[in-house]
Each structure stands twice: as C-alpha cells, then as structure tokens.
Design a protein around this motif. Structure first.
Motif, mmCIF file in Angstrom:
data_model
loop_
_atom_site.group_PDB
_atom_site.id
_atom_site.type_symbol
_atom_site.label_atom_id
_atom_site.label_comp_id
_atom_site.label_asym_id
_atom_site.label_seq_id
_atom_site.Cartn_x
_atom_site.Cartn_y
_atom_site.Cartn_z
ATOM 1 N N ASP A 187 0.800 -1.226 0.000
ATOM 2 C CA ASP A 187 0.000 0.000 0.000
ATOM 3 C C ASP A 187 0.831 1.273 0.000
ATOM 4 O O ASP A 187 0.454 2.262 -0.624
ATOM 5 C CB ASP A 187 -0.934 0.035 1.217
ATOM 6 N N ALA A 188 1.947 1.270 0.729
ATOM 7 C CA ALA A 188 2.679 2.506 0.964
ATOM 8 C C ALA A 188 4.184 2.284 0.811
ATOM 9 O O ALA A 188 4.681 1.176 1.056
ATOM 10 C CB ALA A 188 2.373 3.040 2.357
ATOM 11 N N PRO A 189 4.927 3.314 0.444
ATOM 12 C CA PRO A 189 6.377 3.172 0.278
ATOM 13 C C PRO A 189 7.083 2.666 1.529
ATOM 14 O O PRO A 189 8.075 1.936 1.427
ATOM 15 C CB PRO A 189 6.833 4.595 -0.072
ATOM 16 N N ALA A 190 6.571 3.004 2.705
ATOM 17 C CA ALA A 190 7.199 2.568 3.951
ATOM 18 C C ALA A 190 7.157 1.057 4.114
ATOM 19 O O ALA A 190 7.928 0.486 4.893
ATOM 20 C CB ALA A 190 6.517 3.241 5.144
ATOM 21 N N GLU A 191 6.281 0.368 3.380
ATOM 22 C CA GLU A 191 6.131 -1.083 3.475
ATOM 23 C C GLU A 191 6.997 -1.825 2.463
ATOM 24 O O GLU A 191 6.956 -3.053 2.379
ATOM 25 C CB GLU A 191 4.664 -1.471 3.239
ATOM 26 N N LEU A 192 7.810 -1.109 1.726
ATOM 27 C CA LEU A 192 8.507 -1.697 0.591
ATOM 28 C C LEU A 192 9.510 -2.786 0.986
ATOM 29 O O LEU A 192 9.576 -3.842 0.370
ATOM 30 C CB LEU A 192 9.223 -0.586 -0.183
ATOM 31 N N GLY A 193 10.308 -2.551 2.002
ATOM 32 C CA GLY A 193 11.316 -3.534 2.405
ATOM 33 C C GLY A 193 12.464 -3.587 1.420
ATOM 34 O O GLY A 193 12.723 -2.655 0.660
ATOM 35 N N ASP A 194 13.181 -4.713 1.417
ATOM 36 C CA ASP A 194 14.350 -4.871 0.553
ATOM 37 C C ASP A 194 13.930 -5.267 -0.859
ATOM 38 O O ASP A 194 13.225 -6.262 -1.047
ATOM 39 C CB ASP A 194 15.281 -5.953 1.126
ATOM 40 N N ILE A 195 14.388 -4.506 -1.827
ATOM 41 C CA ILE A 195 14.136 -4.836 -3.230
ATOM 42 C C ILE A 195 15.414 -4.589 -4.024
ATOM 43 O O ILE A 195 16.282 -3.813 -3.625
ATOM 44 C CB ILE A 195 12.982 -4.012 -3.843
ATOM 45 N N ALA A 240 11.774 5.756 -1.976
ATOM 46 C CA ALA A 240 11.862 4.523 -1.191
ATOM 47 C C ALA A 240 12.675 3.464 -1.937
ATOM 48 O O ALA A 240 13.475 2.737 -1.325
ATOM 49 C CB ALA A 240 10.462 3.999 -0.878
ATOM 50 N N GLY A 241 12.495 3.362 -3.232
ATOM 51 C CA GLY A 241 13.272 2.415 -4.018
ATOM 52 C C GLY A 241 14.750 2.747 -3.998
ATOM 53 O O GLY A 241 15.602 1.866 -3.845
ATOM 54 N N ALA A 242 15.061 4.025 -4.149
ATOM 55 C CA ALA A 242 16.459 4.457 -4.102
ATOM 56 C C ALA A 242 17.065 4.188 -2.733
ATOM 57 O O ALA A 242 18.209 3.717 -2.624
ATOM 58 C CB ALA A 242 16.547 5.938 -4.453
ATOM 59 N N ASP A 243 16.316 4.468 -1.672
ATOM 60 C CA ASP A 243 16.805 4.222 -0.308
ATOM 61 C C ASP A 243 17.063 2.737 -0.074
ATOM 62 O O ASP A 243 17.940 2.362 0.718
ATOM 63 C CB ASP A 243 15.804 4.749 0.718
ATOM 64 N N ALA A 244 16.285 1.889 -0.751
ATOM 65 C CA ALA A 244 16.461 0.438 -0.610
ATOM 66 C C ALA A 244 17.631 -0.079 -1.446
ATOM 67 O O ALA A 244 17.953 -1.268 -1.391
ATOM 68 C CB ALA A 244 15.184 -0.280 -1.012
#
Length: 299
Positions: free
Chosen positions: A58-66, A87-91
């Motif tokens: 639902d939200a970028p904070a839920e993305l986890g490791d990708i 969020a993707g860049a931070d991961a």
C-alpha cells in the motif's frame, strides 16, 4: 545475476507485462499502490492465460528490501510517485524506467539521488483488461530494449530468461530515437483520429506520418543519434505492415477512456530538443498543438 526482487510502480499494461517476465524468471513481485489492491499478474497471449502470484504493497514505507523498481506509470505521473522512487532508491534498487520518450532518466533523477536509473524501451502492444490482467501482443523483432551499459545488460539477461525478446543495445541512442519516431507517428495519429493502427494505411495519413518521422529523425541526428531519413520512412512502412493486426496505441486508448495523454513526453520532447538545436519541425509543432487541444473527456 540471480532473479532479483522486483517492485512494480504502475500496474497497468506495460507494468504487468514487464512484471510477468521477471516473475517467469523467478523473481518475487511487489505491486505498489494503486486504487485496487492486486495480488497476481495474469497475461493473456495468443488466447492462453498465465498467472503469477504477487504481493500488494500500500505505501512506500512497506517496501522492504528490493533489487529492482520498475517505473511504469505514464510520464506525466512521475512526480506523483516520487515517494515510491525515493523509497526504491533508499532500498538500493536499480530503477528501471519503462516510459515513453527520450527523457526517462532526467524525469526520475530529482527523486532518486545516486541510485542507478536504466531506461527501457517497450515495443509490446499490451492492453490492460482488468486489474492485474492484460492481453499482450508481440510486434517486431524485440519486445524490450535496454542499454548495454551499467546494469542494463544484466537486467536484459533476466528479462530474456523471463521470455522477453530483449535487445541489450550498444547504441541505445539510435534505438531510443527510432522508438520516438514510432511513437510520434503512431500514437499521435491514432489519438487524433481516434482510430486504430489501420488508419496509417490511408495514403494521406501515411504522408503525414512520414513528415513526422523525418522531422524526428532530423532532431535525432542533431542529438548525435545515427538515424537517417531512410530509417524514418522505414518506420512508417513498419507501422503499416503491423496495421492489419488492428493494434491500438496507448495514447488512443487514453483518449477513448477520458484519461490524460503523454503528448508532452513524446511530441513535446521533439519540439523542445529541436528548439535547442535550431531544427525546424513545423509538422510536429502543429501535431503538438492539436494534441494539446484534445479533451479526452469529450471522446
């Protein structure tokens, strides 16, 4: 490169098609956001359907490791998914930008810091028919093209393993501008006439298409791409050869559905780059004005 974990931002036609290739290659798929939660990808090709499981986030904070984030929203919606991009860049993900135009990397750059962005050119004709479901048709020699530089070759290898006919292009600039010729002629003229691909068999429309592609080729050469006037005419011949399949274009479908269109990322980019180099593009300038005056809600 082992199968990466992949987040798809924009689970429309192109996002689903690319997601299906990663899933077929063994990747875990996250489908990000959207009005309707989707937990599977179904692709119908030649009348046969195949389905892969996915996880809705639902939200970028839920993305986890990708490992990879696929950006498959329309070009004009890029800023609206800025939180997902960050969020993707931070991961630490590689950002695969599957959008029309020639400005893919510049479009996402403000949101991804030092993360690697790889532009992708998609040739597939795909129509989303329901949430998580799309019908896919293959046209031409390749389904998707990526630059051979950076992570492009490794991602191309994975997509090939997932059933995509992938081109890891050494001269990506030429490939990029050739696709621009296809889009600027095919998308624009089907959107303006609100007809499918067979409209390009009309001699008068075909003549306009050739004028469009020749101007785009001139702009491409000014940018350093190896694109000839003969290639410009060959693009129109290719579009005409594919026309009997009654394919549509994403821009026409957006007009018919009352959605915004990507004219600024396509013809608008041609006019902008032409102005930078002092190249005259009168036909594309008129086409841009006409597309800008379209009111999709009146379709």
């Amino acid at each position: 490169m082992p199968a990466p974990s992949v987040a798809i931002v924009g689970a429309g036609a192109i996002g689903l098609a690319i997601g299906s290739a990663f899933a077929r290659a063994g990747s875990a798929i996250l489908l990000c956001g959207g009005r309707t939660p989707v937990e599977s990808i179904t692709i119908v090709e030649d009348g046969a359907a195949q389905t892969w499981s996915a996880t809705h986030v639902d939200a970028p904070a839920e993305l986890g490791d990708i490992d990879v984030m696929v950006i498959a929203v329309k070009a004009y919606a890029t800023d609206a998914v800025a939180d997902w991009l960050r969020a993707g860049a931070d991961a630490g993900a590689t950002i695969l930008v599957a959008q029309n135009g020639v400005e893919q990397v510049a479009r996402v750059a403000p949101h991804i810091g030092d993360a690697e962005a790889i532009p992708a050119i998609v040739y597939l004709n795909v129509e989303r028919t329901a949430p998580g479901t799309a019908t896919m048709r293959r046209v031409g020699e390749h389904d998707i093209a990526l630059p051979a530089a950076g992570s492009g070759a490794a991602l191309a290898e994975i997509l090939t393993a997932g059933g995509m006919r992938t081109n890891a292009a050494e001269d990506f600039l030429e490939v990029l501008w050739t696709k621009m010729m296809i889009n600027c002629a095919g998308n624009s003229l089907t959107a303006l006439t609100r007809r499918r691909a067979p409209v390009l068999l009309d001699p008068a429309i075909a003549d306009v298409a050739r004028q469009i592609t020749r101007e785009v080729a001139a702009v491409a050469r000014a940018e350093g791409a190896d694109v000839s006037p003969e290639q410009a005419d060959a693009v129109v011949a290719w579009l005409q050869a594919a026309a009997p399949a009654n394919n549509t274009s994403s821009m026409r479908e957006d007009v018919m559905a009352g959605r915004p269109i990507e004219h600024d990322a396509l013809t608008g980019a041609v006019v902008r780059v032409a102005a930078k180099h002092g190249v005259d593009v009168p036909v594309n300038t008129v086409i841009l004005a006409l597309l800008g005056a379209l009111r999709p809600e009146e379709a």
